[in-house]
Design a protein around this motif. Structure first.
Motif, PDB file in Angstrom:
ATOM      1  N   TRP A   1       0.856  -1.178   0.000  1.00 31.02           N
ATOM      2  CA  TRP A   1       0.000   0.000   0.000  1.00 31.02           C
ATOM      3  C   TRP A   1       0.896   1.233   0.000  1.00 31.02           C
ATOM      4  N   ILE A   2       0.609   2.164  -0.902  1.00 31.35           N
ATOM      5  CA  ILE A   2       1.393   3.380  -1.060  1.00 31.35           C
ATOM      6  C   ILE A   2       0.444   4.558  -0.906  1.00 31.35           C
ATOM      7  N   GLY A   3       0.693   5.411   0.080  1.00 30.06           N
ATOM      8  CA  GLY A   3      -0.234   6.501   0.345  1.00 30.06           C
ATOM      9  C   GLY A   3       0.444   7.849   0.465  1.00 30.06           C
ATOM     10  N   GLY A   4      -0.317   8.911   0.165  1.00 28.12           N
ATOM     11  CA  GLY A   4       0.211  10.258   0.286  1.00 28.12           C
ATOM     12  C   GLY A   4      -0.897  11.289   0.261  1.00 28.12           C
ATOM     13  N   LYS A   5      -0.510  12.563   0.263  1.00 30.36           N
ATOM     14  CA  LYS A   5      -1.452  13.675   0.251  1.00 30.36           C
ATOM     15  C   LYS A   5      -2.452  13.518   1.394  1.00 30.36           C
ATOM     16  N   ALA A   6      -1.927  13.448   2.611  1.00 23.35           N
ATOM     17  CA  ALA A   6      -2.711  13.112   3.798  1.00 23.35           C
ATOM     18  C   ALA A   6      -3.972  13.960   3.929  1.00 23.35           C
ATOM     19  N   ALA A   7      -5.118  13.273   4.102  1.00 16.86           N
ATOM     20  CA  ALA A   7      -6.386  13.959   4.315  1.00 16.86           C
ATOM     21  C   ALA A   7      -6.639  14.192   5.801  1.00 16.86           C
ATOM     22  N   ARG A   8      -6.147  13.278   6.645  1.00 13.56           N
ATOM     23  CA  ARG A   8      -6.302  13.422   8.101  1.00 13.56           C
ATOM     24  C   ARG A   8      -5.123  12.751   8.784  1.00 13.56           C
ATOM     25  N   VAL A   9      -4.557  13.429   9.780  1.00 11.84           N
ATOM     26  CA  VAL A   9      -3.462  12.889  10.569  1.00 11.84           C
ATOM     27  C   VAL A   9      -3.853  13.008  12.039  1.00 11.84           C
ATOM     28  N   VAL A  10      -3.858  11.900  12.733  1.00 15.72           N
ATOM     29  CA  VAL A  10      -4.194  11.873  14.158  1.00 15.72           C
ATOM     30  C   VAL A  10      -2.952  11.442  14.923  1.00 15.72           C
ATOM     31  N   THR A  11      -2.526  12.257  15.881  1.00 15.77           N
ATOM     32  CA  THR A  11      -1.346  11.928  16.675  1.00 15.77           C
ATOM     33  C   THR A  11      -1.732  11.769  18.138  1.00 15.77           C
ATOM     34  N   ARG A  12      -1.111  10.803  18.789  1.00 14.93           N
ATOM     35  CA  ARG A  12      -1.358  10.537  20.206  1.00 14.93           C
ATOM     36  C   ARG A  12      -0.214  11.120  21.031  1.00 14.93           C
ATOM     37  N   HIS A  13      -0.574  11.852  22.069  1.00 13.28           N
ATOM     38  CA  HIS A  13       0.387  12.415  22.998  1.00 13.28           C
ATOM     39  C   HIS A  13      -0.025  11.999  24.405  1.00 13.28           C
ATOM     40  N   HIS A  14       0.739  12.371  25.415  1.00 12.86           N
ATOM     41  CA  HIS A  14       0.380  12.004  26.787  1.00 12.86           C
ATOM     42  C   HIS A  14      -0.889  12.739  27.197  1.00 12.86           C
ATOM     43  N   GLY A  15      -1.974  12.008  27.285  1.00 15.00           N
ATOM     44  CA  GLY A  15      -3.230  12.574  27.767  1.00 15.00           C
ATOM     45  C   GLY A  15      -4.180  13.076  26.702  1.00 15.00           C
ATOM     46  N   TYR A  16      -3.776  13.114  25.423  1.00 15.04           N
ATOM     47  CA  TYR A  16      -4.696  13.631  24.407  1.00 15.04           C
ATOM     48  C   TYR A  16      -4.292  13.181  23.008  1.00 15.04           C
ATOM     49  N   TYR A  17      -5.266  13.235  22.107  1.00 17.33           N
ATOM     50  CA  TYR A  17      -5.032  13.066  20.681  1.00 17.33           C
ATOM     51  C   TYR A  17      -5.151  14.432  20.008  1.00 17.33           C
ATOM     52  N   LYS A  18      -4.378  14.642  18.960  1.00 16.04           N
ATOM     53  CA  LYS A  18      -4.488  15.852  18.161  1.00 16.04           C
ATOM     54  C   LYS A  18      -4.878  15.464  16.747  1.00 16.04           C
TER      55      LYS A  18
END
Length: 369
Positions: free
Chosen positions: A30-47
Motif C-alpha cells: 500500500w502506497i499513500g500520500g497527500k494526507a487527508a487526516r493525521v491523528v497523533t497521540r500524545h500524553h493525555g490527548y489526541y491531536k
C-alpha cells in the motif's frame, strides 16, 4: 527495486506523511500520500489535523477506542504506535502514536487486479503506470549502492553496563517458575545530511526479502521511520485472525558445518524449544478468548524462518473470531507487543533511559471498511 518502491519514489517521495507498507506473504503493498487526516497521540490527548482539535483521554489507559470517533471509516489508515506510551522515557519531538488517512492510496499486487486506486487523480494514475513500465529506473540495485559515513561511530552503553543488565535478568529468571525477559540495547550514529534514507529501505528490502512486513514513512522535521519485521503481530481479514509466533534464535554462518550445527541447536536445544513453546502457549490463550475453538488451525508448527544473519523458530495459528472485532480492539488487546512477562519482570528488564520511539512497537495498515 520492487514495483511498489518504484511507484513510491516516483510519486510520493519526500512528501509529508507519505508511506509505503508491504506484506510480502500476502503479495500486497500500500502506497499513500497527500494526507487527508493525521491523528497523533500524545500524553493525555489526541491531536487531529488539519482541524487542530485536541481530544483528551485518560493517560493511564491505551485509549485507542476513541479513534472510532476520530477516524473516517471510509478511508484507509496507516498507523504506528510506540512502546514509549507505557515507559518513563519518550521523545517529546515525536507522537506516541500516529494514524495517517491518505488522500490518495495505491494498492499493488501481482494478481489479477494489479493496481487499485483510491481517490487518485488521473495524473497520479498515469505516474504509477509509468513507474511500472520504466524498468530502467532502478537507482539502488545492490547493497553497496549507498554507503554510510565510515568515520561516524555507533553510540551505545558500555559492554559492562549491558552485561550487568543481562546478569541481573538471568538471576531473576532463575528464581521464577516461568517467564521471559527482553533485554534491549540502543545504538545511535550520525549520517550525512544529504543522504537519502529511502535508499536504506530499498537496501533492506533486497537483503531481507523473507520479512513478514516492511514500512517507510516520511514524518515532519526531516524525520523518517523505516523497518523490516520478522513477524506480524496479527493479521485480521474477513473475520479471521492470524498470529505469527516467532521465538528462539540462532545465527546463520557461511561455514556449512557451523551453520548445520546452529540449525540443529535451534530445533532441538531445550532452552530454544521451551522459549518458543512458552510464546506459542500465550498466543493460544489469546486464540481461546477471541475465536471459536473448532475453527482454530495450526498452519505451521515450529518451522524455521531464515533471514540474512539469523533464523528463528516460527509457528503460525489462525482462527475465526467469535464476535465482531476491529483493528482497534486488536491494538488494545495486543499492546505492548514486545514485552517481558510476567508483568513484574517489566521494570527489571526495561531500565534503558532512552526513548524507543517506534522500535518494537506496532506498525500497520487498515483498508477502508
Amino acid at each position: 527495486m520492487s514495483i511498489p518502491q518504484n511507484i513510491y519514489r516516483r510519486i510520493f517521495h519526500r512528501s509529508p506523511y507519505s508511506y509505503i507498507f508491504e506484506i510480502p506473504s500476502m503479495d500486497h503493498s500500500w502506497i499513500g500520500g497527500k494526507a487527508a487526516r493525521v491523528v497523533t497521540r500524545h500524553h493525555g490527548y489526541y491531536k487531529v489535523e488539519p482541524d487542530g482539535d485536541e481530544i483528551s483521554i485518560d493517560p493511564g489507559t491505551a485509549g485507542f477506542s476513541v479513534l472510532r470517533e476520530i477516524l473516517d471509516p471510509e478511508k484507509p489508515v496507516f498507523f504506528m504506535v510506540s512502546q514509549d506510551m507505557t515507559r518513563d522515557f519518550f521523545d517529546d519531538s515525536l507522537p506516541l502514536a500516529l494514524f495517517v488517512q491518505p488522500g490518495t492510496e495505491i494498492r499493488v499486487s501481482s494478481g489479477e487486479k494489479g493496481l487499485d486506486f483510491l481517490d487518485a487523480t488521473p495524473e497520479t494514475k498515469a505516474e504509477a503506470m509509468a513507474a511500472i513500465k520504466d524498468k530502467a529506473y532502478n537507482p539502488v540495485s545492490t547493497p553497496s549502492a549507498v554507503q554510510l559515513d565510515s568515520t561516524a561511530k555507533w553510540k551505545t552503553e558500555t559492554d559492562a553496563i549491558f552485561t550487568e543488565r543481562l546478569e541481573r535478568a538471568i538471576t531473576h529468571l532463575r528464581s521464577a517458575d516461568d517467564g521471559k525477559m527482553i533485554i534491549m540495547r540502543w545504538f545511535e550514529r550520525e549520517v550525512d545530511p544529504v543522504w537519502d534514507p529511502f535508499s536504506l529501505y530499498e537496501i533492506y528490502s533486497l537483503l531481507e526479502p523473507a520479512c513478514a512486513a516492511g514500512h517507510f514513512i516520511n514524518l515532519p522535521d526531516k524525520t523518517v521511520s523505516l523497518g523490516r519485521s520478522p513477524e506480524n503481530i496479527f493479521e485480521l481479514q474477513n473475520g479471521r485472525i492470524t498470529f505469527d509466533v516467532i521465538a528462539a534464535t540462532r545465527g546463520i554462518s557461511p561455514d556449512p558445518e557451523q551453520d548445520g550445527r546452529w540449525n540443529s541447536e535451534l530445533r532441538n536445544d531445550a532452552k530454544e524449544v521451551r522459549e518458543h513453546e512458552m510464546a506459542l502457549a500465550r498466543y493460544r490463550e489469546r486464540m481461546e478468548l477471541l475465536c471459536d475453538p473448532e475453527n482454530v488451525r495450526s498452519e505451521l508448527y515450529r518451522g524455521v524462518r531464515e533471514f540474512r544473519h539469523v533464523r528463528h523458530l516460527h509457528s503460525r495459528i489462525t482462527g475465526t473470531l467469535k464476535r465482531r472485532t476491529d483493528f482497534i480492539d486488536m491494538m488494545e488487546e495486543s499492546f505492548p507487543p514486545m514485552t517481558s512477562y510476567p508483568e513484574e519482570f517489566v521494570p527489571i528488564s526495561d531500565t534503558i533511559p532512552k526513548p524507543m520511539r517506534y522500535y518494537a512497537g506496532m506498525v500497520g495498515h487498515v483498508e477502508a471498511g
